[in-house]
Design an enzyme around this catalytic site. Structure first.
Site, PDB file in Angstrom:
ATOM      1  N   CYS A 193       3.315   0.194  21.280  1.00 25.11           N
ATOM      2  CA  CYS A 193       4.454  -0.529  20.713  1.00 25.11           C
ATOM      3  C   CYS A 193       3.994  -1.911  20.250  1.00 25.11           C
ATOM      4  O   CYS A 193       2.819  -2.268  20.377  1.00 25.11           O
ATOM      5  CB  CYS A 193       5.617  -0.635  21.703  1.00 25.11           C
ATOM      6  N   CYS A 212       2.066  -4.296  22.610  1.00 29.17           N
ATOM      7  CA  CYS A 212       0.623  -4.059  22.720  1.00 29.17           C
ATOM      8  C   CYS A 212      -0.099  -4.805  21.607  1.00 29.17           C
ATOM      9  O   CYS A 212      -1.135  -5.444  21.832  1.00 29.17           O
ATOM     10  CB  CYS A 212       0.322  -2.559  22.607  1.00 29.17           C
ATOM     11  N   ASP A 239      11.574  -5.156 -18.744  1.00 23.32           N
ATOM     12  CA  ASP A 239      10.846  -5.302 -19.994  1.00 23.32           C
ATOM     13  C   ASP A 239      11.255  -4.100 -20.856  1.00 23.32           C
ATOM     14  O   ASP A 239      11.745  -3.102 -20.329  1.00 23.32           O
ATOM     15  CB  ASP A 239       9.342  -5.281 -19.714  1.00 23.32           C
ATOM     16  N   ASP A 284       5.386  -3.701 -17.467  1.00 23.77           N
ATOM     17  CA  ASP A 284       4.155  -2.915 -17.493  1.00 23.77           C
ATOM     18  C   ASP A 284       2.987  -3.585 -18.212  1.00 23.77           C
ATOM     19  O   ASP A 284       1.868  -3.101 -18.137  1.00 23.77           O
ATOM     20  CB  ASP A 284       4.413  -1.557 -18.154  1.00 23.77           C
ATOM     21  N   ASP A 318       3.816  -9.331 -18.840  1.00 22.44           N
ATOM     22  CA  ASP A 318       4.840  -9.275 -17.787  1.00 22.44           C
ATOM     23  C   ASP A 318       4.331  -9.801 -16.447  1.00 22.44           C
ATOM     24  O   ASP A 318       5.129 -10.045 -15.538  1.00 22.44           O
ATOM     25  CB  ASP A 318       5.317  -7.831 -17.586  1.00 22.44           C
TER      26      ASP A 318
END
Length: 707
Positions: free
Chosen positions: A26, A29, A420, A601, A605
């Site tokens: 968990c 730890c 875009d 893309d 951008d």
């Protein structure tokens, strides 16, 4: 100890180290190891308890064997490969549970059966002792090292509770104080039930990381390598760049490469989530881990080992699972002080019950033990990471690669999605409608210039121009250099020193022509190109509106073309003719109004993708755009956008549900136990399954309806 750990030199003074560590169950730890490494002066520490990985950079004089020794002293184990590591029979938690259950069952039976032997103190002691020894080795060792490491874990509570019951009973047996001092079954049952909880927890956590493990399996394949005309079968790990491989029907492609000969239909579902096979021919790229459904081909290996697309995706997912959403900070903070607080509450419970009531020593001790064993800091530690792991895994299986668990929370209350245009809302596959040349300029010469320049670019427009002119008469041009300018176009120079510019911008003065070609700053031609809107774009915009999200179109293309696309799709907020720096300003304005997601893309951008709260890049985008984005859509189908938003929303909802359960459970259970309304054995059973409830709720995300 010979370890196959990854150690990479970063600088002359710094090493990047990756260790495989088993035994973490968990977040507590992970916190113990993290704190240990911090004390040793290590940097860039990353501890992933579910992935069983520990990473750090070492710029100090601390030697690796010393670090490994410190981790193992905390009760964990550093191994070569967790997948190949098989714990010893007596180290496996399942076997510990079975062993303890065999001895605990008779102890519980004495409560309902009148058999005289089972009621004898010495018989109960002999039955309880093996269980107690297992508990000391399992919980006691972990408890001691966690206290030593400065982060007390749940095992401290279990060890104190079971040991208190055992010592109380042992004193009663030695002094022959009678049955009211016999609580061996409490000690044994606490240990056995918590081990049972650990068994379920271990299996459940394994399920939360199944997405990464499934991807790792795709890497574990053989390759048919051609050497001197003969075929030899080798492991894909042994393939080197430049090797020639044969891939047949039904095979997995071993590494990334290019097809040299043959054709095939390749299933890329593991990468994109799209089950329809993709036809591959000569010179096409193939990705390692994809499956050849029909056909065969000969390929050359280009990317192997950690450089393959699949390896990078796996590494990205591991990092994403370890990235903590802000909501987890509360859970981590409470978990770090939880154990000392519970011990204090147990001590107060014992003292108050013993001195302020007539309950006596037995009742006081049982109440205090009940407080200890019912408390569960692990539930809080597991609440967020398990949900994040399942959410990221479900996204990956749908072709959505999320770079960080914190991204999920960042998009939870998205108000604007900024698109875009080219290659995002439109196909990016352009056709040349017309080329208008200036007086005295030869059309074939123009075609040659366009082809020579655009061959140097990966932009969708450039690829479409080259494809559109292929086969048409043209005069070839030899270039000396060519560079791409964000949001503008291409600049080039030929061997004779002439300069060229081909691109868009605000200089074009005719609506139908959106590209201009200049030579030595003199206009040669204007090109009219157009692309088509993606068929699913209109549905996506409608879905976003139904979700209360405002779609925005932000493009460097001509304003009139942007308005035309926006009108078709139903987008009312449009920004055209924007350069990269102007896109940043637009994104900044929207961010001030609400959470903003940017989808793009191209190279132009990239700044906007970084500026937005969350940047989303298409898989066929430029490498710069992919690196700038926090989310990558491996499937270019725009429906992935809605799927991503839905998965993020439900993952965050699951995290909140888990945290509510973890907090509510402890807030209610601890006072109930302190007031004496809870038997320690019932408390142990409840605690053992509290983790399972949290993990089980997270696992619902795998198949939960998202609409």
């Amino acid at each position: 100890m010979a370890l196959n750990n990854k150690v990479a030199l970063c600088t002359m003074a710094e090493q990047l180290v990756e260790l495989n560590v088993t035994g973490m169950h968990c977040n507590n730890c992970a916190l113990s190891i993290h704190k240990l490494l911090e004390k040793k002066g290590l940097n860039n520490i990353l501890v992933d308890f579910a992935g069983e990985e520990v990473k750090f950079s070492n710029n100090s004089t601390v030697q690796l064997p010393e670090i490994i020794k410190g981790i193992e002293q905390l009760g964990f184990k550093v191994v070569d490969d967790p997948a190949l590591h098989v714990p010893k029979f007596y180290e496996q938690v399942e076997n510990k549970f079975v062993f303890c259950a065999i001895f605990t069952a008779p102890l519980l039976m004495h409560m309902v059966l009148p058999w005289h032997a089972l009621h004898m103190p010495m018989v109960q002691l002999l039955l309880c002792l093996p269980v107690f020894i297992v508990g000391c080795l399992h919980f006691g060792k972990s408890a001691f090292h966690s206290i030593k490491g400065g982060v007390p874990n749940m095992d401290v509570l279990i060890f104190i509770g079971s040991t208190s019951a055992f010592i109380y009973s042992l004193v009663g047996t030695i002094q022959n104080l009678g049955e009211q001092y016999q609580f061996y079954e409490t000690c044994a049952t606490i240990i056995t039930l918590v081990l049972l909880g650990n068994v379920f927890e271990k299996r459940s956590v394994n399920q939360t990381t199944s997405a990464v493990k499934d991807l790792v399996k795709f890497q574990q394949v053989n390759a048919n390598r051609i050497i001197d005309g003969t075929v030899e079968v080798i492991n894909s790990r042994d393939v080197r760049p430049g090797d020639i491989l044969i891939v047949n029907h039904g095979d997995k492609v071993p590494v990334d490469g290019d097809i040299l000969e043959g054709t095939a239909a390749v299933n890329e579902a593991m990468l994109t989530g799209e089950s329809t096979p993709v036809d591959k021919v000569k010179y096409d790229k193939v990705i390692g881990g994809t499956i050849v459904q029909s056909g065969n081909f000969r390929m050359i290996a280009t990317k192997v080992g950690s450089n393959t697309v699949l390896s990078q995706i796996i590494e990205l997912m591991k990092k994403a699972q370890a990235a903590k959403p802000p909501v987890q900070k509360l859970g981590d903070k409470v978990a770090s002080i939880f154990v000392p607080a519970v011990i204090l509450i147990a001590a107060i419970t014992f003292t108050a019950t013993y001195f302020l009531s007539d309950a006596g020593l037995q009742k006081s001790l049982m109440n205090a033990i009940a407080v200890l064993v019912i408390s569960c800091p692990c539930a809080m530690g597991l609440a967020t990471p398990t949900a994040v792991m399942v959410g990221l895994g479900r996204a990956a299986k749908n072709g959505i690669l999320i770079k960080g668990g914190d991204t999920i929370e960042a998009v939870a209350s998205t108000k604007f999605v900024v698109f875009d245009k080219t290659g995002t809302l439109t196909t990016g596959k352009f056709s040349i409608n017309d080329i208008k040349v200036e007086d005295g300029v030869d059309l074939e010469h123009i075609r040659g210039i366009i082809t020579a320049i655009e061959e140097r670019s990966n932009h969708p427009i450039a690829k479409s121009l080259v494809d559109g002119l292929k086969g048409l008469p043209q005069t070839k041009l030899i270039l000396k250099s060519a560079t791409e300018e964000k949001g503008l176009g291409m600049r080039a120079e030929d061997v004779n020193g002439n300069t060229y510019f081909l691109g868009t911008g605000k200089t074009a003065n005719e609506d139908d022509f959106n590209l201009s070609l200049y030579k030595n700053q003199v206009l040669l031609a204007q090109i009219a190109i157009d692309d088509t809107i993606k068929p699913e774009a209109a549905t996506l915009i409608a879905q976003l509106k139904n979700m209360g999200i405002i779609p925005v179109l932000l493009s460097g293309d001509r304003k009139n073309r942007c308005l035309k696309v926006a009108k078709t799709l139903g987008i009312t907020e449009v920004h055209g003719d924007t350069l990269p720096d102007e896109k940043l300003s637009v994104i900044d304005i929207y961010k001030q109004k609400g959470k903003t997601v940017m989808i793009g893309d191209g190279i132009n951008d990239a700044p906007a993708l970084t500026k937005a709260d969350v940047g989303v890049s298409m898989n066929d985008a430029s490498q710069v755009a992919i690196q700038s984005a926090r989310v990558i859509l491996l499937n270019t189908d725009l429906n992935s956008v809605v799927k991503f938003l839905q998965i993020s929303k439900h993952t965050l909802l699951t995290i909140k549900q888990n945290l509510f359960w973890a907090f509510a459970y402890n807030v209610i259970a601890i006072p109930v136990a302190a007031l004496g309304f809870l038997n320690p054995m019932v408390g142990a059973l409840t605690m053992a399954f509290s983790d399972v409830v949290v993990i089980g709720n997270s696992l619902r995300l795998k198949r939960k309806r998202l609409d």
